[in-house]
Design a protein around this motif. Structure first.
Motif, short mmCIF file in Angstrom:
data_model
loop_
_atom_site.label_atom_id
_atom_site.label_comp_id
_atom_site.label_asym_id
_atom_site.label_seq_id
_atom_site.Cartn_x
_atom_site.Cartn_y
_atom_site.Cartn_z
N ILE A 173 0.88 -1.49 -0.13
CA ILE A 173 -0.01 0.08 -0.02
C ILE A 173 0.80 0.92 -0.05
CG2 ILE A 173 -1.93 -1.01 1.14
CD1 ILE A 173 -1.02 0.08 3.68
N GLY A 174 0.17 2.47 -0.48
CA GLY A 174 0.82 3.54 -0.57
C GLY A 174 0.09 4.47 -1.50
N SER A 175 0.47 5.93 -1.35
CA SER A 175 -0.41 6.88 -2.22
C SER A 175 0.17 6.79 -3.59
CB SER A 175 -0.39 8.26 -1.35
OG SER A 175 1.07 8.48 -1.16
N ASN A 176 -0.18 7.88 -4.32
CA ASN A 176 0.01 7.92 -5.59
C ASN A 176 1.80 8.40 -5.62
OD1 ASN A 176 -2.42 7.23 -6.76
ND2 ASN A 176 -3.00 9.28 -6.87
N GLY A 177 2.58 7.88 -6.47
CA GLY A 177 3.96 8.38 -6.34
C GLY A 177 4.75 8.02 -5.51
N SER A 178 4.23 6.61 -4.49
CA SER A 178 5.28 6.19 -3.79
C SER A 178 5.94 5.16 -4.03
CB SER A 178 4.16 5.31 -2.51
OG SER A 178 3.45 4.48 -3.29
N GLY A 179 5.74 4.76 -5.47
CA GLY A 179 6.85 3.76 -5.69
C GLY A 179 6.17 2.25 -5.94
N LYS A 180 4.88 2.23 -5.57
CA LYS A 180 4.44 0.82 -5.54
C LYS A 180 4.22 0.34 -6.77
CE LYS A 180 -0.38 2.37 -4.47
NZ LYS A 180 -0.30 3.37 -5.29
N SER A 181 3.77 0.93 -7.78
CA SER A 181 3.54 0.46 -9.46
C SER A 181 4.77 -0.01 -9.78
CB SER A 181 3.01 1.48 -10.11
OG SER A 181 1.69 1.31 -9.92
N THR A 182 5.96 0.96 -9.82
CA THR A 182 7.33 0.76 -10.17
C THR A 182 7.75 -0.68 -9.56
OG1 THR A 182 7.79 3.11 -10.02
CG2 THR A 182 9.55 1.79 -10.28
N LEU A 183 7.46 -0.80 -8.20
CA LEU A 183 8.02 -2.06 -7.77
C LEU A 183 7.24 -3.11 -8.29
CD1 LEU A 183 9.66 -3.32 -5.36
CD2 LEU A 183 7.55 -2.97 -3.88
N ALA A 184 6.16 -3.13 -8.59
CA ALA A 184 5.31 -4.29 -9.19
C ALA A 184 6.03 -4.66 -10.65
CB ALA A 184 4.16 -3.96 -9.38
N LYS A 185 6.36 -3.69 -11.41
CA LYS A 185 6.83 -3.69 -12.90
C LYS A 185 8.15 -4.39 -12.81
CE LYS A 185 4.07 -0.20 -15.20
NZ LYS A 185 3.66 1.07 -15.15
N LEU A 186 8.82 -3.96 -11.37
CA LEU A 186 10.23 -4.85 -11.47
C LEU A 186 10.14 -6.18 -11.52
CD1 LEU A 186 12.02 -2.39 -8.90
CD2 LEU A 186 12.54 -2.59 -11.25
N LEU A 187 8.88 -6.81 -10.78
CA LEU A 187 8.82 -8.13 -10.59
C LEU A 187 8.55 -8.91 -11.73
CD1 LEU A 187 6.37 -7.84 -7.53
CD2 LEU A 187 8.99 -8.18 -7.58
N ASN A 188 8.11 -8.44 -12.85
CA ASN A 188 7.94 -9.21 -14.19
C ASN A 188 8.86 -8.56 -15.43
OD1 ASN A 188 6.24 -7.50 -14.82
ND2 ASN A 188 4.76 -9.07 -15.65
N VAL A 189 9.88 -7.71 -14.81
CA VAL A 189 10.69 -7.51 -15.75
C VAL A 189 10.32 -6.50 -16.99
CG1 VAL A 189 13.03 -8.24 -16.82
CG2 VAL A 189 11.61 -9.71 -15.86
N LEU A 190 9.22 -5.77 -16.58
CA LEU A 190 8.81 -4.65 -17.49
C LEU A 190 9.97 -3.41 -17.43
CD1 LEU A 190 4.85 -4.89 -17.18
CD2 LEU A 190 6.18 -5.51 -19.02
N LEU A 191 10.47 -3.56 -15.91
CA LEU A 191 11.37 -2.75 -15.49
C LEU A 191 12.66 -3.36 -14.88
CD1 LEU A 191 9.61 0.30 -14.02
CD2 LEU A 191 10.30 0.22 -16.26
N VAL A 192 13.90 -2.83 -15.10
CA VAL A 192 15.07 -3.62 -14.58
C VAL A 192 15.57 -2.63 -13.64
CG1 VAL A 192 17.24 -4.67 -15.10
CG2 VAL A 192 15.41 -4.90 -16.64
N PRO A 193 15.92 -2.96 -12.51
CA PRO A 193 16.62 -1.97 -11.46
C PRO A 193 17.80 -1.26 -11.89
CG PRO A 193 16.61 -4.19 -10.56
CD PRO A 193 15.84 -4.36 -11.85
#
Lengths: 263, 271
Positions: free
Chosen positions: B37-57
């Protein structure tokens, strides 16, 4: 208002024609279009018309729907006829008034062209009326597959068509929503001449395009995360299967085509 | 080893100054139900996208079932293991019928068609949409569409499903349906669930809650603990659930109340 627009013109049914394999139907359509351009007599056109009517009867399509398909090309037909009648020269003079003159050759070419266009549209609409867009896409993909060797992206093209079909209703709904929103702010889509009306569509089209691009972006992400890696190496849930009746139909049509064009 | 291992991860979007994620460490076990959980811009969606390689750290590493996400060879393996459901149900359905859409993932995995059929039917059954095979998606409700999207992921037999605010665009009915489905998949089918949301109410069934703010993990704990930490919730820019707020006020005015997480528990505690 926008909801009345149907995607394609497919009329579901379970006739022999409906059940034919989409690939076979596309091939048959291509063969018969070729034949149509080889025919050069009124008897030929008459026989072709009989064939079209025959298919229509077998497929149990409402005649009205087939004829409806001709409406949009009405002007094209009239213009073709007149251009040929007045401009093509040769043979005896049939009618003359001032600078206008109809000669035999022109009249015949004009009528031939009209016959061709009419039959062409009737026959191709039989394909779209009896084949669901989905099957049509599958059929096109299979037929284009051999061309993949020459760099034709068959799988991608089919995927594009499927996605287009999928998103037509969604974008329609959205267009309607935007239209209502703009109307609520005083936009006027209905009055004025044609140029004014076209201009009034700008505030509808701009947001629609922006949202379409946003959707495309998200869709691409969703597809990638579902392991989409382009059109190659994919399998299908419903593979197309040729049945014996498909082969018979194809052979039958080839015989008819040969008879019609070399009569 | 845990199913998902996030080690000291930073993420910086191009052309941006502030890190979307900084120093994130998290490990998720097989079969867990995690809420982020987190508000908008807390990074939660970015974290999600790291999990299936839509983004790489940008810095640090993410391991899924032992596979390092920064290695391009592992991309498709990881994507098959970690399925992702997005916010807008309309923008993740690709086909003109329900069954073709659910089949999209398995088709991409190049499975034979009889196996695809089996998986499609089973997945639709699991999300409670059996019998809708030949429906066009645009005729379904939001909740139904979102469940089809979930079925499309389940059909790829992932170890873990990441849901990025799956209920944000749904009406209360649809929200309930989707949450019920998620709970079922976790409890009955043993699928690891990572639910990203900014509705506190949706997290009460999870095993652990991860609270994010400003790209950092602020707290990881059981729902019962997180729900009592009103200061933390408020600092993260989230709304404290009404029942929790009320219980808290009642408690501070002298009433002896046990810990409650939703209206039902509050009612039971009071009456």
């Amino acid at each position: 208002m926008l909801k009345d627009i149907t995607i394609g013109q497919y009329i579901p049914g379970d006739s022999f024609i409906h059940k034919l394999d989409a690939r076979i139907k596309i091939i048959i359509t291509i063969i018969m279009i070729t034949v149509l351009f080889l025919i050069d007599s009124f008897i030929g056109f008459g026989l072709f018309l009989l064939f079209v009517i025959g298919v229509m009867v077998i497929s149990k399509l409402p005649v009205k729907r087939v004829l409806n398909g001709l409406k949009p090309v009405f002007f094209l037909i009239i213009i073709t006829l007149f251009l040929h009648m007045f401009l093509t020269r040769g043979g005896e003079v049939i009618w003359e008034w001032g600078f206008l003159r109809i000669e035999e050759e022109g009249l015949f070419t004009g009528l031939f062209m009209v016959g061709r266009i009419l039959l062409l549209i009737m026959f191709t609409s039989l394909l779209t009326l009896t084949t669901s867009p989905l099957q049509l896409t599958d059929g096109i993909e299979y037929l284009l597959k051999p061309l993949a060797r020459f760099g034709v992206p068959a799988g991608e093209l089919a995927m594009m068509m499927t996605i287009a079909l999928r998103f037509i209703p969604t974008l329609m709904e959205e267009a309607e929503k935007i239209m209502k929103a703009q109307k609520a702010r005083g936009a006027d889509f209905e009055s004025g001449n044609i140029i004014e009306r076209a201009k009034s569509l700008v505030p509808l089209l701009v947001p629609l395009f922006i949202s379409a691009f946003r959707r495309a972006d998200e869709l691409a992400l969703a597809m990638e995360s579902r392991c989409y890696q382009g059109g190659t190496n994919r399998t299908r849930l419903n593979e197309l299967e040729l049945r014996r009746s498909d082969i018979y139909a194809l052979i039958g049509v080839i015989i008819i085509a040969v008879l019609l064009s070399f009569r | 080893m845990s199913l998902i291992e996030i080690k000291d991860v930073d993420f910086l979007y191009r052309e941006q100054e502030n890190k979307a994620l900084s120093g994130v460490n998290l490990s998720i076990e097989k079969g867990e139900f995690i809420s982020i959980i987190g508000s908008n811009g807390s990074g939660k969606s970015t974290l999600a996208k790291l999990l299936n390689v839509l983004l790489v750290p940008t810095k640090g590493q993410v391991f899924v079932d032992g596979f390092d996400s920064s290695d391009p060879e592992n991309v498709w393996k990881i994507r098959q293991k970690v399925g992702m459901v997005f916010q807008n149900p309309d923008n993740q359905l690709v086909a003109t019928t329900v069954e073709d859409d659910v089949a999209f993932g398995p088709e991409n995995l190049a499975l034979p068609s009889d196996q695809i059929r089996e998986r499609v039917d089973k997945s639709l059954e699991m999300v409670g949409m059996g019998g809708y095979q030949s429906h066009p998606p645009h005729e379904l409700s939001g909740g139904q569409k979102q469940r089809i999207a979930i079925a499309g992921i389940i059909a790829m037999l992932p170890d873990c499903v990441v849901l990025d605010e799956p209920t944000a665009m749904l009406d209360p009915m649809g929200r309930k349906e989707v949450l019920k489905t998620i709970k079922y998949l976790n409890e009955e089918e043993g699928i690891t669930v990572i639910l990203i949301t900014h509705f506190m109410e949706e997290t009460i069934f999870s095993d652990r809650i991860v609270v994010m703010d400003g790209g950092e993990i602020k707290e990881i704990d059981k729902p019962a603990k997180i729900f009592q930490n009103i200061e933390l919730i408020k600092n993260a820019g989230l709304d404290v659930p009404v029942a929790v707020q009320m219980a808290n006020e009642l408690r501070s005015s002298g009433l002896n109340l046990p810990e409650v997480m939703d209206i039902e528990e509050l009612v039971n505690a009071l009456c």
